[in-house]
Design a protein around this motif. Sequence first.
Motif, PDB file in Angstrom:
ATOM      1  N   VAL A  10       0.870  -1.172   0.000  1.00  0.00           N
ATOM      2  CA  VAL A  10       0.000   0.000   0.000  1.00  0.00           C
ATOM      3  C   VAL A  10       0.905   1.218   0.000  1.00  0.00           C
ATOM      4  CG1 VAL A  10      -1.694   1.302   1.321  1.00  0.00           C
ATOM      5  CG2 VAL A  10      -1.845  -1.167   1.236  1.00  0.00           C
ATOM      6  N   MET A  11       0.594   2.179  -0.866  1.00  0.00           N
ATOM      7  CA  MET A  11       1.378   3.402  -0.896  1.00  0.00           C
ATOM      8  C   MET A  11       0.470   4.594  -0.658  1.00  0.00           C
ATOM      9  SD  MET A  11       3.841   5.086  -3.777  1.00  0.00           S
ATOM     10  CE  MET A  11       2.683   6.219  -4.520  1.00  0.00           C
ATOM     11  N   SER A  12       0.992   5.555   0.076  1.00  0.00           N
ATOM     12  CA  SER A  12       0.266   6.790   0.296  1.00  0.00           C
ATOM     13  C   SER A  12       1.233   7.955   0.189  1.00  0.00           C
ATOM     14  CB  SER A  12      -0.387   6.787   1.680  1.00  0.00           C
ATOM     15  OG  SER A  12      -1.205   7.927   1.800  1.00  0.00           O
ATOM     16  N   GLY A  25      -0.334  16.421  15.696  1.00  0.00           N
ATOM     17  CA  GLY A  25      -1.558  15.648  15.681  1.00  0.00           C
ATOM     18  C   GLY A  25      -1.417  14.420  14.816  1.00  0.00           C
ATOM     19  N   ILE A  26      -2.535  13.729  14.598  1.00  0.00           N
ATOM     20  CA  ILE A  26      -2.562  12.517  13.780  1.00  0.00           C
ATOM     21  C   ILE A  26      -3.310  12.837  12.493  1.00  0.00           C
ATOM     22  CG2 ILE A  26      -3.390  10.142  13.625  1.00  0.00           C
ATOM     23  CD1 ILE A  26      -3.208  10.058  16.702  1.00  0.00           C
ATOM     24  N   TYR A  27      -2.718  12.434  11.374  1.00  0.00           N
ATOM     25  CA  TYR A  27      -3.303  12.679  10.068  1.00  0.00           C
ATOM     26  C   TYR A  27      -3.370  11.356   9.322  1.00  0.00           C
ATOM     27  CZ  TYR A  27      -2.166  17.366  11.450  1.00  0.00           C
ATOM     28  OH  TYR A  27      -2.088  18.531  12.163  1.00  0.00           O
ATOM     29  N   PHE A  28      -4.541  10.981   8.833  1.00  0.00           N
ATOM     30  CA  PHE A  28      -4.668   9.754   8.056  1.00  0.00           C
ATOM     31  C   PHE A  28      -4.467  10.083   6.589  1.00  0.00           C
ATOM     32  CE2 PHE A  28      -6.752   8.511  11.964  1.00  0.00           C
ATOM     33  CZ  PHE A  28      -6.063   7.330  12.212  1.00  0.00           C
ATOM     34  N   LEU A  29      -3.625   9.289   5.945  1.00  0.00           N
ATOM     35  CA  LEU A  29      -3.301   9.507   4.546  1.00  0.00           C
ATOM     36  C   LEU A  29      -4.195   8.616   3.695  1.00  0.00           C
ATOM     37  CD1 LEU A  29       0.587   9.409   4.978  1.00  0.00           C
ATOM     38  CD2 LEU A  29      -0.933  11.390   5.111  1.00  0.00           C
ATOM     39  N   PRO A  30      -4.609   9.080   2.519  1.00  0.00           N
ATOM     40  CA  PRO A  30      -5.524   8.279   1.700  1.00  0.00           C
ATOM     41  C   PRO A  30      -4.843   7.017   1.156  1.00  0.00           C
ATOM     42  CG  PRO A  30      -4.817  10.237   0.521  1.00  0.00           C
ATOM     43  CD  PRO A  30      -4.266  10.343   1.904  1.00  0.00           C
ATOM     44  N   THR A  31      -5.353   5.860   1.548  1.00  0.00           N
ATOM     45  CA  THR A  31      -4.832   4.572   1.079  1.00  0.00           C
ATOM     46  C   THR A  31      -5.959   3.560   1.101  1.00  0.00           C
ATOM     47  OG1 THR A  31      -4.301   3.746   3.295  1.00  0.00           O
ATOM     48  CG2 THR A  31      -2.545   4.893   2.135  1.00  0.00           C
ATOM     49  N   GLN A  32      -5.632   2.371   0.660  1.00  0.00           N
ATOM     50  CA  GLN A  32      -6.519   1.243   0.897  1.00  0.00           C
ATOM     51  C   GLN A  32      -6.410   0.902   2.384  1.00  0.00           C
ATOM     52  OE1 GLN A  32      -4.390  -1.240  -1.955  1.00  0.00           O
ATOM     53  NE2 GLN A  32      -6.361  -1.622  -2.932  1.00  0.00           N
ATOM     54  N   THR A  33      -7.452   0.323   2.934  1.00  0.00           N
ATOM     55  CA  THR A  33      -7.421  -0.099   4.329  1.00  0.00           C
ATOM     56  C   THR A  33      -6.495  -1.301   4.481  1.00  0.00           C
ATOM     57  OG1 THR A  33      -9.676   0.667   4.665  1.00  0.00           O
ATOM     58  CG2 THR A  33      -8.844  -0.945   6.233  1.00  0.00           C
ATOM     59  N   LYS A  60       6.115   9.932  13.262  1.00  0.00           N
ATOM     60  CA  LYS A  60       6.098   8.476  13.153  1.00  0.00           C
ATOM     61  C   LYS A  60       4.939   8.065  12.266  1.00  0.00           C
ATOM     62  CE  LYS A  60       4.000   7.726  17.685  1.00  0.00           C
ATOM     63  NZ  LYS A  60       4.193   7.055  18.981  1.00  0.00           N
ATOM     64  N   ILE A  61       5.061   6.863  11.709  1.00  0.00           N
ATOM     65  CA  ILE A  61       4.058   6.324  10.803  1.00  0.00           C
ATOM     66  C   ILE A  61       3.233   5.302  11.572  1.00  0.00           C
ATOM     67  CG2 ILE A  61       3.678   5.163   8.584  1.00  0.00           C
ATOM     68  CD1 ILE A  61       5.192   7.861   8.371  1.00  0.00           C
ATOM     69  N   ARG A  62       1.924   5.315  11.330  1.00  0.00           N
ATOM     70  CA  ARG A  62       1.010   4.417  12.030  1.00  0.00           C
ATOM     71  C   ARG A  62       0.046   3.767  11.041  1.00  0.00           C
ATOM     72  NH1 ARG A  62      -1.439   7.677  17.071  1.00  0.00           N
ATOM     73  NH2 ARG A  62      -0.612   5.996  18.307  1.00  0.00           N
ATOM     74  N   VAL A  63      -0.555   2.667  11.481  1.00  0.00           N
ATOM     75  CA  VAL A  63      -1.752   2.132  10.826  1.00  0.00           C
ATOM     76  C   VAL A  63      -2.813   2.185  11.905  1.00  0.00           C
ATOM     77  CG1 VAL A  63      -2.871   0.128   9.815  1.00  0.00           C
ATOM     78  CG2 VAL A  63      -0.511   0.664   9.200  1.00  0.00           C
ATOM     79  N   ILE A 105      -3.024   4.210   6.550  1.00  0.00           N
ATOM     80  CA  ILE A 105      -1.719   4.681   7.008  1.00  0.00           C
ATOM     81  C   ILE A 105      -1.921   6.064   7.616  1.00  0.00           C
ATOM     82  CG2 ILE A 105       0.589   5.411   6.299  1.00  0.00           C
ATOM     83  CD1 ILE A 105       0.376   3.369   4.002  1.00  0.00           C
ATOM     84  N   GLY A 106      -1.290   6.304   8.733  1.00  0.00           N
ATOM     85  CA  GLY A 106      -1.402   7.597   9.394  1.00  0.00           C
ATOM     86  C   GLY A 106      -0.044   8.197   9.656  1.00  0.00           C
ATOM     87  N   LEU A 107      -0.040   9.472   9.887  1.00  0.00           N
ATOM     88  CA  LEU A 107       1.166  10.232  10.186  1.00  0.00           C
ATOM     89  C   LEU A 107       0.940  10.906  11.526  1.00  0.00           C
ATOM     90  CD1 LEU A 107       3.812  11.425   8.901  1.00  0.00           C
ATOM     91  CD2 LEU A 107       2.380  13.317   8.129  1.00  0.00           C
ATOM     92  N   PHE A 108       1.846  10.680  12.472  1.00  0.00           N
ATOM     93  CA  PHE A 108       1.750  11.318  13.785  1.00  0.00           C
ATOM     94  C   PHE A 108       2.854  12.352  13.875  1.00  0.00           C
ATOM     95  CE2 PHE A 108       3.145  11.576  18.216  1.00  0.00           C
ATOM     96  CZ  PHE A 108       1.967  11.966  18.826  1.00  0.00           C
ATOM     97  N   VAL A 109       2.474  13.612  14.042  1.00  0.00           N
ATOM     98  CA  VAL A 109       3.434  14.718  14.146  1.00  0.00           C
ATOM     99  C   VAL A 109       3.416  15.212  15.585  1.00  0.00           C
ATOM    100  CG1 VAL A 109       4.015  17.042  13.350  1.00  0.00           C
ATOM    101  CG2 VAL A 109       3.023  15.389  11.752  1.00  0.00           C
ATOM    102  N   ALA A 110       4.599  15.288  16.191  1.00  0.00           N
ATOM    103  CA  ALA A 110       4.704  15.762  17.575  1.00  0.00           C
ATOM    104  C   ALA A 110       5.575  17.015  17.628  1.00  0.00           C
ATOM    105  CB  ALA A 110       5.301  14.670  18.458  1.00  0.00           C
ATOM    106  N   GLN A 111       5.367  17.789  18.649  1.00  0.00           N
ATOM    107  CA  GLN A 111       6.144  18.998  18.950  1.00  0.00           C
ATOM    108  C   GLN A 111       5.772  20.141  18.020  1.00  0.00           C
ATOM    109  OE1 GLN A 111       7.860  18.768  21.780  1.00  0.00           O
ATOM    110  NE2 GLN A 111       7.545  16.576  21.870  1.00  0.00           N
ATOM    111  N   ALA A 112       6.666  20.500  17.092  1.00  0.00           N
ATOM    112  CA  ALA A 112       6.453  21.656  16.220  1.00  0.00           C
ATOM    113  C   ALA A 112       5.777  21.226  14.915  1.00  0.00           C
ATOM    114  CB  ALA A 112       7.798  22.325  15.925  1.00  0.00           C
TER     115      ALA A 112
END
Length: 128
Positions: A10-12, A25-33, A60-63, A105-112
């Motif tokens: 899966v690519m996003s 925050g947490i951002y979900f990227l458009p992908t297949q589940t 960090k990258i999350r599912v 797939i999600g993206l978690f951004v912390a701090q700045a």
Amino acid sequence: MMGNPQKYYVMSSFETPPSAGIGAGIYFLPTQTIPVGALVTKVLINKIDNLVGGGTTTIKIRVGSTDISDLMPIANYQGGAGYISDADVGGANLSPIKITTASYIGLFVAQAPVTDGAFNVIVEYIFN
């Protein structure tokens, strides 16, 4: 009787919104589940444009709510085009990671915040 497990990819893509950036925050990227029970075996990040943000920005990258990468400083996403391999992404957690909740797939951004940049995330997983 269950069949043989199959390997899937899966690519996003992530690109900061023009002139907006994204805050912590947490951002979900458009992908297949990615389904429940999938075993994530590799994560590859293809850097397109250097990410720009504060010196304390970490990503960090999350599912869903499952981390599939370590928290990495924004500097790992800089330095021109190239790849961040799964060895760097997974850090100490290089064993397959079982997905317990189907998600994107999600993206978690912390701090700045991240104010500019783009990359692709490619996730390899095995599922039966």
